[in-house]
Design an enzyme around this catalytic site. Structure first.
Site, mmCIF file in Angstrom:
data_model
loop_
_atom_site.group_PDB
_atom_site.id
_atom_site.type_symbol
_atom_site.label_atom_id
_atom_site.label_comp_id
_atom_site.label_asym_id
_atom_site.label_seq_id
_atom_site.Cartn_x
_atom_site.Cartn_y
_atom_site.Cartn_z
ATOM 1 N N SER A 6 0.816 -1.214 0.000
ATOM 2 C CA SER A 6 0.000 0.000 0.000
ATOM 3 C C SER A 6 0.856 1.273 0.000
ATOM 4 O O SER A 6 1.608 1.515 -0.933
ATOM 5 C CB SER A 6 -0.948 -0.043 1.204
ATOM 6 O OG SER A 6 -1.869 1.014 1.184
ATOM 7 N N ASP B 224 10.307 5.707 -9.556
ATOM 8 C CA ASP B 224 9.857 6.288 -10.824
ATOM 9 C C ASP B 224 10.483 7.648 -11.086
ATOM 10 O O ASP B 224 10.698 8.033 -12.240
ATOM 11 C CB ASP B 224 8.330 6.426 -10.828
ATOM 12 C CG ASP B 224 7.636 5.109 -11.108
ATOM 13 O OD1 ASP B 224 8.329 4.101 -11.324
ATOM 14 O OD2 ASP B 224 6.390 5.085 -11.111
ATOM 15 N N LYS C 238 -0.243 -4.162 -3.626
ATOM 16 C CA LYS C 238 -1.587 -3.651 -3.315
ATOM 17 C C LYS C 238 -1.724 -2.258 -3.913
ATOM 18 O O LYS C 238 -1.175 -1.294 -3.386
ATOM 19 C CB LYS C 238 -1.833 -3.593 -1.806
ATOM 20 C CG LYS C 238 -3.218 -3.057 -1.435
ATOM 21 C CD LYS C 238 -3.405 -2.987 0.069
ATOM 22 C CE LYS C 238 -4.811 -2.467 0.416
ATOM 23 N NZ LYS C 238 -5.032 -1.067 0.045
#
Length: 566
Positions: free
Chosen positions: A293, A304, A318
């Site tokens: 999460s 990223d 998740k």
């Protein structure tokens, strides 16, 4: 003229589509109303005519839970009496004595008192059996019932009667409850040649501020030159908390995560809103299969944005977002409303609950069906299965025997006895569990008649029975004899085989009794291969830079070639 025709056609098309949409919505509302009427009628008829008396509350709750469980594991109903647990998750605070309790056949025990909290200050220790609270016998209570009596308004008093192992008479103490507010940053320190380390527990309303305070202390007072954020086994929490922590290390206005739902009007983009503290310090983030999460939002967004290298194991996967909605009678339904997407555009949700197998199970998305996305500097990353580390370090698997030791609470009980015989130990840094004491642990297990079984042995027995039934045993039995020798549990053999792992577990449990959660973390980090790998990567500026600036043709470092890049 032609333009007018186009306009008329467009208006006619729009009206038709609106009509179709309204019709579909009316049909959906009718179906909802119809099914609710059926459910209501069934409950009334069953309650009235069923042969035995019924607990309607439990019956309806089972129905609600089964209905929501068929959607995904995260959509759930929280009735009024369980709302306190939701508040604790969000704020990390509650009124009580500050201790973890656990239930066993004999009753409810203290399993861990928090340092500096009322339970610890009153003298309660791990292993104490709770017998009574304010004169009420709780020996037959469940852990939830005991927990409800221990919790309460800060500054109120309660009396706890407990039995300490090895003592004949119960003890009684008066405890004053307080606002229990565990520090989200359990431990931070410095390793290697100036590498800061921060371990945080969950993502609550206070986590970002705690991480910020720890980082500022490390930077200003310890002069660190790189940073490790440890998110291993971090189950996540508030999405906003992950965004706030990322904001410490990336520029203001940067997109960290976006959410997309069935209704596009509910889509949101979460950006950093403050000026960062440090946008250049090298960072490594540690993750494993239990990082989920918000932990994946933080680690994935930093990956990223090419702001950190990721070390460890692939995360849980998740990528679903839940939001609470109020219900009648002060309950809440927590509904999965959207999926989240990190800056590269990828969603790391591993299981697609909308497509179930015939037996109702859900399969993980195979790697062959995942898509490639690209980081801000063009590094390829993939969706559909958690965050994949730049340096994959597989953690040791837990042998079945150790799982049985845990389930039998053998470690906990042994350490309870060990601590009673050792009033004090050296500092965490200097503590070493004696080799001679490991021999006493072996004796302890034998005296307790510790037994364990393994599935392989059971399967061998079934295979042998089938072989006898089909007539194969008459030809050659040596194969089964050899297999049986290997698969039959052998306590002495397995205690030696898994000695290092077992000693590490015992050492960690011992240190926790004297130095609490902080000491436990320090002990766990001794000879930690994942942390050591992160420190070595951060110390190698050329390697660190080459990973974050890898060309599009180079996938992330795989576990098979990690050894080539030490």
């Amino acid at each position: 003229m032609l333009q007018k025709i186009y306009i008329r056609f467009f208006l006619f098309f729009a009206v038709c589509m609106a009509g179709l949409q309204a019709s579909a919505q009316d049909e959906q509302r009718f179906e909802v109303s119809k099914q609710l009427d059926i459910f209501n009628a069934i409950v009334k008829e069953v309650e009235m005519f069923y042969v035995d008396s019924l607990d309607v509350n439990k019956m309806v709750r089972r129905g609600i839970d089964a209905m929501l469980r068929g959607l995904d594991p995260y959509t759930e109903y929280i009735p009024e009496q369980e709302m306190e647990s939701l508040k604790v998750i969000q704020t990390g605070e509650y009124g009580g004595i500050g201790a973890v309790i656990s239930q066993r056949d004999e009753g409810v025990y203290i399993s861990e008192p928090y340092e500096g909290m009322p339970a610890q200050l009153a003298g309660l220790k791990a292993g104490d059996l709770i017998m009574a609270i304010d004169g009420v016998d709780v020996s037959k209570f469940t852990s939830d019932q005991v927990r409800d009596r221990l919790k309460g308004v800060p500054s109120t008093k309660l009396t706890v009667t407990f039995q300490r192992p090895g003592e004949k008479k119960p003890r009684k103490v008066e405890i004053t409850r307080k606002l229990v507010s565990p520090d989200p940053v359990i431990y931070y320190g410095v390793y290697g040649n100036g590498t800061g380390y921060i371990y945080q527990d969950g993502f609550s309303e206070r986590t970002a501020q705690a991480v910020k305070a720890a980082f500022e202390d490390l930077k200003q007072n310890r002069q660190i030159n790189s940073l490790v954020l440890d998110l291993r086994s971090n189950p996540g929490g508030l999405l906003e908390s992950a965004v706030q922590i990322a904001n410490l290390f990336v520029r203001k206005g940067q997109e960290i995560v976006s959410t997309r739902s069935r209704n596009s009007q509910r889509d949101q983009i979460y950006r950093t809103t403050l000026n960062p503290i440090d946008t250049v310090i090298p960072i490594a983030v540690l993750i494993n299969g239990s990082s989920a999460s918000s932990a994946e939002i933080l680690s994935g967004s930093l990956q990223d944005l090419d702001r950190a290298v990721i070390v460890g194991e692939r995360s849980f996967g998740k990528g679903l977002v839940q939001s609470p909605y109020e219900l009648p009678y002060d309950g809440v339904v927590k509904v999965t409303i959207s999926k989240y997407f990190i800056p590269s555009g990828r969603c790391i949700q591993q299981l697609d609950y909308s497509r179930r197998n015939a037996d109702g199970s859900v399969s993980a998305i195979p790697d062959s069906l995942t898509s490639v996305f690209y980081t801000s500097k063009g590094r390829p990353v993939r969706d559909g299965g958690g965050i994949r580390p730049d340096f994959e370090i597989e953690e040791p698997k837990m042998p079945a025997m150790i799982l049985y030791l845990y389930s039998d609470i053998a470690f906990f009980d042994y350490v309870t006895e060990w601590v009673q015989a050792h009033p004090e130990i050296p500092s965490v840094e200097d503590f070493v569990y004696p080799e001679s004491d490991y021999e006493t642990f072996k004796t302890y297990l034998k005296n307790k008649n510790f037994t364990y079984d393994r599935q392989s042995e059971k399967m061998l027995k079934s295979l042998k029975e089938m072989a006898e039934f089909e007539g194969f045993m008459d030809k050659d039995t040596t194969m089964f004899v050899d297999l049986a020798a290997k698969l039959t549990p052998d306590l002495d053999r397995d205690l030696e085989l898994h000695k290092d792992q077992i000693k590490k577990i015992i050492s960690t449990e011992i240190v926790k009794r004297y130095y609490f959660q902080k000491g436990e973390m320090i002990e766990r980090l001794k000879n930690d291969p994942v942390l050591e790998k992160a420190i070595s990567v951060l110390a190698d500026k050329v390697l660190y830079s080459s990973i974050l600036n890898a060309s599009q043709g180079n996938e992330m470092v795989e576990s098979s070639n990690v050894s080539d890049r030490q």
